[in-house]
Design an enzyme around this catalytic site. Structure first.
Site, PDB file in Angstrom:
ATOM      1  CG  ASP A  77      -5.521  -0.135  -0.776  1.00 64.30           C
ATOM      2  OD1 ASP A  77      -6.622  -0.426  -1.317  1.00 64.30           O
ATOM      3  OD2 ASP A  77      -5.366   0.892  -0.084  1.00 64.30           O
ATOM      4  CG  ASN A  78      -4.627   2.515  -3.109  1.00 67.85           C
ATOM      5  OD1 ASN A  78      -3.847   2.418  -2.162  1.00 67.85           O
ATOM      6  ND2 ASN A  78      -5.789   3.109  -2.997  1.00 67.85           N
ATOM      7  CE  LYS A 123      -0.895   3.552  -4.187  1.00 66.04           C
ATOM      8  NZ  LYS A 123      -0.898   2.834  -2.918  1.00 66.04           N
ATOM      9  CD  GLU A 147      -8.180   5.002   0.729  1.00 68.46           C
ATOM     10  OE1 GLU A 147      -8.637   4.082   0.033  1.00 68.46           O
ATOM     11  OE2 GLU A 147      -6.971   5.319   0.765  1.00 68.46           O
ATOM     12  CG  ASP A 150      -1.999   1.019   1.198  1.00 74.19           C
ATOM     13  OD1 ASP A 150      -2.338   1.476   0.093  1.00 74.19           O
ATOM     14  OD2 ASP A 150      -2.508   1.382   2.281  1.00 74.19           O
TER      15      ASP A 150
END
Ligand code: MG
Length: 244
Positions: free
Chosen positions: A196-197, A171, A227, A168
């Site tokens: 995540d993401n 990226k 979120e 997380d």
């Protein structure tokens, strides 16, 4: 309705700060710590998680994994029941608290990596307030510079590799850090890589690696939302690593 607009404006402001600093940079993290210390019950992880979510829902956006994706994380942790967990990207410690609270293995340990010293301090204080300091170690610096420290920490727990990795952070580092974990033997057959993401903002190189290596990374894709902003869609991937 107005709270959604305020949260979205706060999200925009955060992104501006994040571009320059790597965190909000407008005092929101310090305010979050103050809110948690004042409002969450000491030694109660659920109360800490609830306080962070309350604060984030009240109009100040935070890049925590959040409630909806957090529930996917909870069930992945419960399913794997890991002893050793690595988190890449501590931020304020929300997901560290969430994961550590669900670690049922008697010798479980979570190592979490954060780049920014004062953000790591905030996370440590939030984790301590949740009563989870003995299970969680927050280390500074990127994964590539912490390999030896991580290996010696794992050796103390009689472990050699992570059963579960929560990815997380930057990226652009999802793929290189995954490849580094594999190269250094820090993941093994059956280790779970939770990213995540993957929908927003996305990690195209890791996504394409997952898609082109289905036997190495057996992956479940979970559609969700960013979120605290339900109308921006996001995706998390839960991959089981196979040694080929
Ligand atoms: Mg995230």
């Amino acid at each position: 309705m107005w709270k959604g607009v305020v949260t979205f404006l706060s999200f925009g402001k955060f992104m501006g700060g994040f571009f320059f600093h790597g965190w909000g940079g407008d005092g929101r993290e310090e305010q979050l710590l103050e809110y948690v210390l004042e409002n969450a019950e000491r030694g109660n992880p659920q109360s800490v998680i609830q306080a962070v979510d309350e604060f984030a829902r009240s109009g100040t956006w935070f890049m925590n994994v959040g409630e909806e994706k957090g529930r996917i994380l909870d069930s992945s942790i419960a399913k794997k029941n890991p002893q050793l967990v690595l988190e890449l990207g501590t931020y304020c410690g929300y997901s560290a608290v969430r994961m550590a609270a669900n670690l049922k293995h008697p010798d479980s340990k979570l190592i979490s990596l954060e780049l920014t010293p004062h953000i790591a301090d905030i996370a440590r204080r939030i984790i301590d307030h949740a009563g989870l300091s003995s299970k969680v170690e927050v280390l500074l610096a990127p994964l590539s510079r912490q390999i030896d420290t991580i290996k010696s920490t794992l050796a103390k727990t009689n472990g050699q590799c992570f059963d579960f990795v929560f990815v997380d952070h930057d990226k652009d580092l999802y793929l290189p850090d995954y490849l580094l974990l594999k190269e250094k033997g820090l993941i093994d057959e059956g280790s779970v890589i939770f990213a995540d993401n993957m929908g927003f903002p996305g990690s195209p190189k890791f996504w394409s690696y997952i898609q082109s290596h289905p036997q190495e990374l057996e992956t479940e894709v979970h559609k969700s939302a960013v979120e605290y902003i339900s109308w921006i869609r996001d995706t998390v991937t839960v991959s089981t690593f196979h040694k080929l």
